[in-house]
Design an enzyme around this catalytic site. Structure first.
Site, PDB file in Angstrom:
ATOM      1  N   GLU A   1     -39.086   6.459  47.102  1.00  0.00           N
ATOM      2  CA  GLU A   1     -38.766   5.127  47.642  1.00  0.00           C
ATOM      3  C   GLU A   1     -38.656   4.157  46.471  1.00  0.00           C
ATOM      4  O   GLU A   1     -39.143   4.458  45.377  1.00  0.00           O
ATOM      5  CB  GLU A   1     -39.839   4.688  48.650  1.00  0.00           C
ATOM      6  CG  GLU A   1     -41.265   4.747  48.145  1.00  0.00           C
ATOM      7  CD  GLU A   1     -41.840   3.391  47.797  1.00  0.00           C
ATOM      8  OE1 GLU A   1     -41.086   2.404  47.752  1.00  0.00           O
ATOM      9  OE2 GLU A   1     -43.056   3.334  47.552  1.00  0.00           O
TER      10      GLU A   1
ATOM     11  N   LYS B   1     -37.029  -6.006  49.428  1.00  0.00           N
ATOM     12  CA  LYS B   1     -37.183  -4.662  49.985  1.00  0.00           C
ATOM     13  C   LYS B   1     -36.557  -4.610  51.367  1.00  0.00           C
ATOM     14  O   LYS B   1     -36.484  -5.632  52.073  1.00  0.00           O
ATOM     15  CB  LYS B   1     -38.651  -4.236  50.029  1.00  0.00           C
ATOM     16  CG  LYS B   1     -39.537  -5.066  50.934  1.00  0.00           C
ATOM     17  CD  LYS B   1     -40.971  -4.530  50.925  1.00  0.00           C
ATOM     18  CE  LYS B   1     -41.918  -5.420  51.701  1.00  0.00           C
ATOM     19  NZ  LYS B   1     -43.305  -4.947  51.703  1.00  0.00           N
TER      20      LYS B   1
ATOM     21  N   SER C   1     -46.810  -1.841  59.675  1.00  0.00           N
ATOM     22  CA  SER C   1     -45.615  -1.442  58.924  1.00  0.00           C
ATOM     23  C   SER C   1     -44.740  -0.482  59.729  1.00  0.00           C
ATOM     24  O   SER C   1     -45.247   0.399  60.443  1.00  0.00           O
ATOM     25  CB  SER C   1     -46.038  -0.762  57.627  1.00  0.00           C
ATOM     26  OG  SER C   1     -44.924  -0.186  56.992  1.00  0.00           O
ATOM     27  N   ALA C   2     -43.414  -0.639  59.564  1.00  0.00           N
ATOM     28  CA  ALA C   2     -42.451   0.298  60.178  1.00  0.00           C
ATOM     29  C   ALA C   2     -42.616   1.703  59.599  1.00  0.00           C
ATOM     30  O   ALA C   2     -42.102   2.673  60.162  1.00  0.00           O
ATOM     31  CB  ALA C   2     -41.028  -0.206  59.961  1.00  0.00           C
ATOM     32  N   ASP C   3     -43.354   1.826  58.481  1.00  0.00           N
ATOM     33  CA  ASP C   3     -43.593   3.163  57.905  1.00  0.00           C
ATOM     34  C   ASP C   3     -44.225   4.096  58.935  1.00  0.00           C
ATOM     35  O   ASP C   3     -43.904   5.288  58.988  1.00  0.00           O
ATOM     36  CB  ASP C   3     -44.562   3.074  56.707  1.00  0.00           C
ATOM     37  CG  ASP C   3     -43.927   2.475  55.468  1.00  0.00           C
ATOM     38  OD1 ASP C   3     -42.731   2.112  55.514  1.00  0.00           O
ATOM     39  OD2 ASP C   3     -44.645   2.370  54.449  1.00  0.00           O
TER      40      ASP C   3
ATOM     41  N   LYS D   1     -51.851   1.446  51.323  1.00  0.00           N
ATOM     42  CA  LYS D   1     -52.073   0.410  50.313  1.00  0.00           C
ATOM     43  C   LYS D   1     -53.416  -0.288  50.556  1.00  0.00           C
ATOM     44  O   LYS D   1     -53.849  -0.447  51.696  1.00  0.00           O
ATOM     45  CB  LYS D   1     -50.921  -0.602  50.340  1.00  0.00           C
ATOM     46  CG  LYS D   1     -49.598   0.050  49.948  1.00  0.00           C
ATOM     47  CD  LYS D   1     -48.524  -0.948  49.655  1.00  0.00           C
ATOM     48  CE  LYS D   1     -48.011  -1.638  50.897  1.00  0.00           C
ATOM     49  NZ  LYS D   1     -46.963  -2.629  50.589  1.00  0.00           N
TER      50      LYS D   1
HETATM   51  N1  PSU Z   1     -46.960   2.093  47.360  1.00  0.00           N
HETATM   52  C1  PSU Z   1     -47.323   1.307  46.302  1.00  0.00           C
HETATM   53  N2  PSU Z   1     -46.756   0.060  46.247  1.00  0.00           N
HETATM   54  C2  PSU Z   1     -45.835  -0.387  47.167  1.00  0.00           C
HETATM   55  C3  PSU Z   1     -45.449   0.467  48.240  1.00  0.00           C
HETATM   56  C4  PSU Z   1     -46.061   1.686  48.291  1.00  0.00           C
HETATM   57  O1  PSU Z   1     -48.130   1.711  45.465  1.00  0.00           O
HETATM   58  O2  PSU Z   1     -45.340  -1.509  47.062  1.00  0.00           O
HETATM   59  C5  PSU Z   1     -44.405  -0.004  49.259  1.00  0.00           C
HETATM   60  C6  PSU Z   1     -43.784   1.203  49.956  1.00  0.00           C
HETATM   61  O3  PSU Z   1     -42.383   1.072  49.833  1.00  0.00           O
HETATM   62  C7  PSU Z   1     -44.193   1.052  51.399  1.00  0.00           C
HETATM   63  C8  PSU Z   1     -44.195  -0.428  51.531  1.00  0.00           C
HETATM   64  O4  PSU Z   1     -43.304   1.677  52.283  1.00  0.00           O
HETATM   65  O5  PSU Z   1     -44.892  -0.814  50.335  1.00  0.00           O
HETATM   66  C9  PSU Z   1     -44.809  -0.937  52.830  1.00  0.00           C
HETATM   67  O6  PSU Z   1     -44.365  -2.229  53.016  1.00  0.00           O
HETATM   68  P1  PSU Z   1     -44.513  -2.980  54.440  1.00  0.00           P
HETATM   69  O7  PSU Z   1     -45.977  -3.202  54.626  1.00  0.00           O
HETATM   70  O8  PSU Z   1     -43.747  -4.259  54.240  1.00  0.00           O
HETATM   71  O9  PSU Z   1     -43.907  -2.096  55.465  1.00  0.00           O
HETATM   72 MN    MN Z   2     -45.779  -5.987  57.687  1.00  0.00          MN
END
Ligand code: PSU
Ligand code: MN
Length: 340
Positions: A24, A108, A170-172, A189
Site C-alpha cells: 500500500e 490518501k 476504517s474501511a480496511d 495502528k
Molecule cells: N501502517 C502504518 N502507517 C500508515 C498506515 C498503515 O504504519 O499510515 C495506513 C494504511 O494505509 C492503512 C491506513 O490502510 O493507514 C488506515 O487509514 P484510515 O484509518 O484512514 O482508514
Molecule cells: Mn477513519
C-alpha cells in the site's frame, strides 16, 4: 487512457503465477514524513532500527525503495499500488514513485474514495482497503483459483478510540472481510483502539494468526498486560494449510491476517506511548484539528517527543512486514502453482 495501469513486470508475474507482494502507499504519502531524519532526533535509534539507513534520505521515498528491494531479495515481485493523476497503478517504476511523492503527498484514498479520486484525476497513496481492491484486480487476471497475493502494511486501520461516541471505523476492516489476500501487519495502528479492532475482526470473520506470538501485536509498542490473544503459528507451512482450507476447501472470500510483531528490543514502552497519544490527542483537540490534519499532527507530535524513536520503530516494522510478506508469498505460490 485506461483507468487501471498494470505494470508490465506485474503482468508477466501474473502469467507465471509468481509470488506477488502488494504494497500500500498511504503510509508513504500520509503515514511518514518524506523528509530526512530530523537533526534533533536520536540518530542512534535510527541505526538500531535499520542499521544501514542513510539519515539524509527522505524517509518515505527511501522506505518505498527498500521495501521493494527486500521483496525482490526474497524472490518475489513487489507491486506498489498508487493513484497517480486519476489512474490506479498496479506496480510503479521510479518515475511513478516520484510523481506519487510530489503530487500525492499528504493525500490518501481508501476503497470508499478510490473511484472519486479516479474521476477527479487525483494523486494519492492507497490505504490497505484500496490496495485490497487492487488485489482483487490482480486475482481476476490469474486463471488459477489458488493464486492469491500477499499485502504488506505497517498496521491496518481499524476502530478509533472513542468509537462509542462516534463509530469511526476504517474501511480496511470491511475490505479485509471481502478480499482473498493474505495481509501482513504489526496489528493495527497505535492511535486506534487495538482491542476493539481485534474484536471487530472476529465479528466479521477474518482469521488472525500471530507470527510466533500468541498476543495481538501493539504496533510500535510493547503489548500491554491485558492484550488480547491470537492463534500463534511458527511455521509458514501452517499458514499455507490454513489459507488452502479457508479459500479452497471452505470457499471463503475473506482475507487472512498475519500479525507480525516488531522485535521486542525495538518496541516503545506501552505506558509511555499511551501517555503520549493521550497528550497529543488533547493538544490536537485544543487546536481544533479535525479530519485529515489530525493524524499527521498526532504522529509528528509523538515523533518529536520520542526523539524519532516512534518513527524508527515504524520503519523497522514496515520493513519486517515486507520481508515476512515475501516469505509468505513464496510459500503460498509454491511449486504447485508455478507456470514457468
Ligand atoms: N501502517 C502504518 N502507517 C500508515 C498506515 C498503515 O504504519 O499510515 C495506513 C494504511 O494505509 C492503512 C491506513 O490502510 O493507514 C488506515 O487509514 P484510515 O484509518 O484512514 O482508514
Ligand atoms: Mn477513519
Amino acid at each position: 487512457m485506461t483507468a487501471i495501469v498494470l505494470h508490465p513486470e506485474i503482468e508477466e508475474a501474473l502469467d507465471r503465477h509468481a509470488p506477488v507482494v502488494v504494497l500500500e502507499s498511504a503510509v508513504l504519502t500520509t503515514g511518514l514524513p518524506n523528509r530526512p531524519w530530523e537533526s534533533n532526533w536520536d540518530r542512534a535509534a535510527l541505526t538500531r532500527a535499520v542499521p544501514d539507513w542513510d539519515p539524509e534520505a527522505p524517509l518515505a521515498s527511501e522506505l518505498q525503495h527498500r521495501m521493494e528491494q527486500s521483496v525482490r531479495d526474497h524472490g518475489c515481485v513487489p507491486c506498489t499500488t498508487a493513484l497517480i493523476e486519476g489512474r490506479l497503478h498496479l506496480g510503479i517504476d521510479s518515475a511513478d514513485a516520484r510523481r506519487l511523492m510530489s503530487e500525492g503527498l499528504g493525500h490518501k484514498v481508501a476503497s470508499t474514495t478510490l473511484a472519486m479520486g479516479m474521476g477527479t484525476g487525483r494523486s494519492a497513496g492507497t490505504t490497505v482497503s484500496a490496495a485490497l481492491d487492487a488485489c482483487t484486480l490482480l486475482r481476476n487476471r490469474v486463471e488459477h483459483d489458488a493464486w492469491a497475493p500477499v499485502l504488506a502494511t505497517g498496521g491496518i486501520g481499524g476502530v478509533h478510540r472513542g468509537w462509542s461516541q462516534r463509530p469511526d471505523i476504517s474501511a480496511d476492516l470491511m475490505a479485509l472481510s471481502r478480499t482473498r489476500a493474505c495481509v501482513v501487519s504489526a496489528g493495527s495502528k497505535s492511535i486506534l483502539d487495538m482491542t476493539a479492532t481485534l474484536e471487530l475482526l472476529e465479528s466479521i470473520a477474518v482469521p488472525v494468526l500471530g507470527w510466533r506470538t500468541d498476543r495481538w501485536p501493539a504496533f510500535t509498542s510493547s503489548p500491554p498486560a491485558d492484550t488480547p490473544s491470537v492463534e500463534s503459528i511458527d511455521d509458514l507451512q501452517d499458514l499455507g494449510r490454513i489459507c488452502s482450507h479457508h479459500w479452497q476447501d471452505l470457499g471463503k472470500s475473506s482475507a487472512i491476517l498475519l500479525a507480525n510483531p516488531l522485535a521486542t528490543e525495538l518496541t516503545l514502552e506501552h505506558e509511555e506511548m499511551e501517555r503520549l497519544i493521550a497528550a497529543a490527542e488533547d493538544d490536537a483537540t485544543a487546536r481544533g484539528l479535525d479530519g485529515a490534519a489530525r493524524t499527521p499532527f498526532v504522529l509528528g507530535w509523538i515523533a518529536d517527543r520520542t526523539g524519532g524513536r516512534s518513527v524508527a520503530a515504524n520503519l523497522a516494522l514496515l520493513l519486517s512486514n515486507a520481508r515476512r510478506a515475501a516469505e509468505a508469498a513464496s510459500m503460498l505460490a509454491g511449486p504447485h502453482l508455478a507456470n514457468p
